[in-house]
Write a protein that holds these residues in place. Structure first.
Motif, PDB file in Angstrom:
ATOM      1  N   SER A  80       5.004   3.927  -2.064  1.00  0.00           N
ATOM      2  CA  SER A  80       3.655   3.360  -1.956  1.00  0.00           C
ATOM      3  C   SER A  80       2.780   3.638  -3.171  1.00  0.00           C
ATOM      4  O   SER A  80       1.709   3.051  -3.304  1.00  0.00           O
ATOM      5  CB  SER A  80       2.960   3.895  -0.697  1.00  0.00           C
TER       6      SER A  80
ATOM      7  N   ARG B  44       4.596   6.644   3.766  1.00  0.00           N
ATOM      8  CA  ARG B  44       3.771   6.862   4.964  1.00  0.00           C
ATOM      9  C   ARG B  44       2.664   5.838   5.110  1.00  0.00           C
ATOM     10  O   ARG B  44       2.235   5.543   6.218  1.00  0.00           O
ATOM     11  CB  ARG B  44       3.167   8.265   4.922  1.00  0.00           C
ATOM     12  N   ARG B  45       2.152   5.307   4.004  1.00  0.00           N
ATOM     13  CA  ARG B  45       0.950   4.475   4.044  1.00  0.00           C
ATOM     14  C   ARG B  45       1.309   3.002   4.222  1.00  0.00           C
ATOM     15  O   ARG B  45       1.739   2.333   3.289  1.00  0.00           O
ATOM     16  CB  ARG B  45       0.131   4.699   2.776  1.00  0.00           C
ATOM     17  N   LYS B  46       1.111   2.509   5.430  1.00  0.00           N
ATOM     18  CA  LYS B  46       1.556   1.165   5.799  1.00  0.00           C
ATOM     19  C   LYS B  46       0.909   0.078   4.956  1.00  0.00           C
ATOM     20  O   LYS B  46       1.597  -0.834   4.479  1.00  0.00           O
ATOM     21  CB  LYS B  46       1.261   0.917   7.279  1.00  0.00           C
ATOM     22  N   ASP B  47      -0.409   0.140   4.766  1.00  0.00           N
ATOM     23  CA  ASP B  47      -1.101  -0.928   4.048  1.00  0.00           C
ATOM     24  C   ASP B  47      -0.607  -1.044   2.611  1.00  0.00           C
ATOM     25  O   ASP B  47      -0.289  -2.146   2.138  1.00  0.00           O
ATOM     26  CB  ASP B  47      -2.618  -0.719   4.088  1.00  0.00           C
TER      27      ASP B  47
ATOM     28  N   GLU C 282       3.136  -2.286   2.495  1.00  0.00           N
ATOM     29  CA  GLU C 282       3.309  -3.720   2.747  1.00  0.00           C
ATOM     30  C   GLU C 282       2.840  -4.554   1.552  1.00  0.00           C
ATOM     31  O   GLU C 282       3.444  -5.590   1.252  1.00  0.00           O
ATOM     32  CB  GLU C 282       2.564  -4.110   4.025  1.00  0.00           C
TER      33      GLU C 282
ATOM     34  N   VAL D 252       7.605   2.259   7.360  1.00  0.00           N
ATOM     35  CA  VAL D 252       6.688   3.398   7.353  1.00  0.00           C
ATOM     36  C   VAL D 252       7.444   4.634   7.827  1.00  0.00           C
ATOM     37  O   VAL D 252       7.957   4.659   8.956  1.00  0.00           O
ATOM     38  CB  VAL D 252       5.458   3.131   8.251  1.00  0.00           C
TER      39      VAL D 252
END
Length: 264
Positions: free
Chosen positions: A16, A39-42, A45, A63
């Protein structure tokens, strides 16, 4: 951009931000299908979308907290649903925190080892099995020059990276009969978010500006050596030389480290 990695599958942990992000995009820029873990989805993606735009190939985002074995297991289960073949695993996930070891919070020390060492080892074990079965593949583990040259206020972090280096050395021998390669990348300081946690004062970054690496440059070199038999990549050249000299002259190396390399 090229198609040198077209139809290849590249897994990147810590994707990420920082070096992980750069490796993911460099791989996608060469046509790879990328599988990204962080870990950080936004952010993950967004990077997956950018990778897909670069490659035109699938880009998957999972994630995953690399300190949690259950999450690693769950992610691996999802990975084998989307691909049965993995060409490259690049373990970039990790963090550090500087401080005098005696004063450090034990939870921070434990967390560093869970992410930097144990999570890396556990996930590598799962992907390594796939590579053994397919009789091909390459594992790239990120150590650090800190795992080779001691500096004050980095005892726990340096120990975690030294563990990664030695783990990789032994793994290289164990996987060689199966046609699986292992390379360790040991960078010096890199312009990433790493120092937002490791060096909140900013003093260390100020003192090592001339050695700081660009994550995109590191990623280019890593991907450049995909498929090679190179066992270790130490960056930059000046710090790679320092690591060699330290092994030859450790007593002098200790004195020089205290004087010049421990300005945290």
């Amino acid at each position: 951009m090229s198609d040198s990695l077209r139809n290849k599958v590249v897994i990147v942990t810590g994707a990420s931000s920082g070096i992980g992000r750069s490796v993911a995009l460099e791989s996608a820029g060469r046509g790879a299908t990328v599988i990204l873990l962080a870990r950080r989805k936004d952010k993950l993606e967004r990077i997956a979308a950018e990778a897909h735009e670069l490659s035109g190939a699938p880009a998957y985002a999972f994630v995953t907290d690399m300190s949690e074995s259950e999450e690693i297991d769950a992610t691996f289960t999802e990975i084998v649903k989307v691909t049965k073949h993995v060409d490259y695993l690049v373990n970039c996930a990790g963090f550090g925190q500087f401080g005098n070891f005696i004063e450090m919070n034990r939870r921070v020390i434990t967390s560093m080892f869970q992410v930097n060492v144990l999570g890396l080892m556990y996930f590598t074990r799962l992907i390594g099995r796939l590579m053994m079965d397919q009789k091909s593949g390459q594992i790239v583990n990120f150590g650090s020059i800190a795992g080779k040259v001691p500096t004050v206020k980095s005892a726990a972090y340096s120990a975690s990276k030294a563990a990664v280096i030695q783990f990789s050395n032994v793994l290289r021998l164990e996987l060689k009969p199966f046609g699986v390669k292992v390379m360790t990348v040991n960078p010096g300081p890199v312009y990433t978010n790493f120092f937002n946690i490791a060096d909140k004062s900013g003093h260390y970054v100020e003192n090592v500006q001339k050695f700081m690496l660009d994550p995109d440059d590191v990623a280019w070199q890593v991907v450049h050596y995909f498929g090679s038999s190179k066992r270790e990549l130490n960056l930059p050249l000046s710090l790679a030389l320092a690591a060699k000299l330290y092994n030859l002259f450790p007593t002098i190396g200790d004195e020089l480290s205290i004087k010049f390399a421990s300005r945290k």
